[in-house]
Write an enzyme that holds these catalytic residues in place. Structure first.
Site: not given
Ligand code: NAD
Ligand code: WQD
Length: 335
Positions: A12, A32, A36, A82, A125, A150, A154, A200, A293
């Protein structure tokens, strides 16, 4: 710096960055494993730019392959996208996340060191700030232990790079993305969520397209003006452009390590996003309010003034543009 290696270059954010690099006249080597992403992204990039990157289908866990790529193509800078990125999945498969995201990073810096390629841009992130209530968040905000494997990858990725620059001549730019959304204005590239989206905006667009029945807004009893969470949404094209600025910075400055928050510098609530999507696209969205959530931060947005000052980068595209482009992308998916 003219030759840039982009890991995760068909993903993306990677694909949008490859487009910006090509449009700047750079030579791009993209690697790549298509875990994904889709090989058709390559021809889509060519449609947009009139040329495409050198593409290697392969895994950054394969160190010999990486050596071959460095040897053959002699990159001068690296942008490292990646990684696996699904927070929920990482809680089910933590080891898979540690292996891909951390071993991948370690392999890459190992080979970069062998070939003396020291300019390195890392996709970090806002998750490294954890559950903070200090928005707007500056880069000096203390980092918190991550709430997901995850996030841990990072945080540890940043720590490894922070350590590395003390001993090796790397120049590392850590880019901490807030919430990237939207798609290229051509609608030829965008986000390709596999299965049920957890983010979202893909959930909104899939609901509008009839792929999902109803969007559930996770909680409307937060201590925010409309009761829903607040995030700093950033258009993926603006985000991609920041990577070019980060490479320029690395090429022209003497430093070891830098951190930049990449966000619009303002927050929008989940409900605002839903209403904006409906308004700009003239689409009625089927949604309801549901339970909170687990793990969601109440509200977070960036102080992105450092990127403005030091990189001469700032966002240009509005929430409206994000919602329009996301819908345009969704509508042509599957064509
Ligand atoms: P993405 O999944 O669309 O792109 C990642 C790409 O890397 C994919 O094309 C995938 O096939 C590839 N890949 C994964 N593991 C690989 C491996 N071992 N070898 C070769 N290729 C591999 O994700 P994205 O949204 O473009 O995210 C890019 C980076 O930005 C990631 O590091 C992610 O953690 C980080 N990031 C993303 C967001 C977000 O919300 N999208 C936010 C903050 C940070
Ligand atoms: C945004 C808001 C949800 C889906 C994640 C990662 C973060 C970074 C960006 C990679 C939240 C609400 C969502 C739905 C909803 N990624 N929501 N209904 O959680 O802010 O950040 O992506 O580094 O690390 O955690 O993004 O898009 O999942 O959620 O109400 O069906 O939308 O509760 O408030 P998040 P998101």
């Amino acid at each position: 710096m003219n030759k840039i290696l982009v890991t995760g270059g068909l993903g993306y954010i990677g694909s949008h960055t490859v487009v910006e690099l090509l449009e700047q006249g750079k030579e791009v080597i993209a690697i790549d494993n298509l875990n994904n992403s889709d090989i058709r992204v390559l021809s889509r990039i060519e449609q947009i730019c009139g040329r495409k990157p050198i593409f290697i289908e392969g895994d950054i866990l394969d160190k010999d392959l990486l050596r071959k790529v460095f040897d053959e193509h002699k990159p001068e800078g690296i942008i490292h996208f990646a990684a696996y990125k699904a927070v929920g999945e990482s809680t089910e498969k933590p080891v898979m996340y540690y292996e891909n995201n951390l071993s991948g990073l370690i392999n890459l810096i190992g080979v970069a060191e062998e070939f003396e390629v020291y300019n390195f841009v890392f996709s970090s992130s806002c998750t490294v700030y954890g559950d903070t209530s200090n928005s707007p968040i500056g880069e000096d905000e203390p980092l918190q232990l991550a709430i997901s494997p995850y996030g841990t990858t990072k945080l540890l990725g940043e720590k490894i790079l922070q350590d590395l620059v003390n001993f090796k001549p790397f120049k590392v730019v850590n880019l901490r993305y807030f919430n990237p959304v939207g798609a290229h204005p051509s609608a030829l590239i965008g986000e390709l969520p596999l299965g049920v989206p957890s983010n979202l905006v893909p959930y909104i667009t899939q609901t509008a397209a009839g792929i999902r029945e109803q969007l559930v807004i996770f909680g409307n009893d937060y201590n925010t003006p409309d009761g829903t969470n607040i995030r700093d949404f950033i258009h993926v094209v603006d985000l991609a452009k920041a990577h070019i600025k980060a490479l320029d910075y690395a090429a022209n400055n003497d430093f070891k390590l830098e951190y930049f928050n990449l966000g619009a510098g303002k927050g929008h609530s989940v409900l605002e996003v839903v209403k904006c999507f409906e308004r700009v696209n003239d689409v009625k969205l089927n949604y309801r309010f549901g339970e909170r959530r687990a793990g969601d931060v109440v509200q977070i947005w960036a102080d992105a003034s450092k990127a403005d000052r030091v990189l001469d980068w700032r966002t240009e595209l509005s929430l409206e543009t994000m919602m329009e482009s996301a819908w345009k992308w969704q509508q042509q998916l599957g064509d």
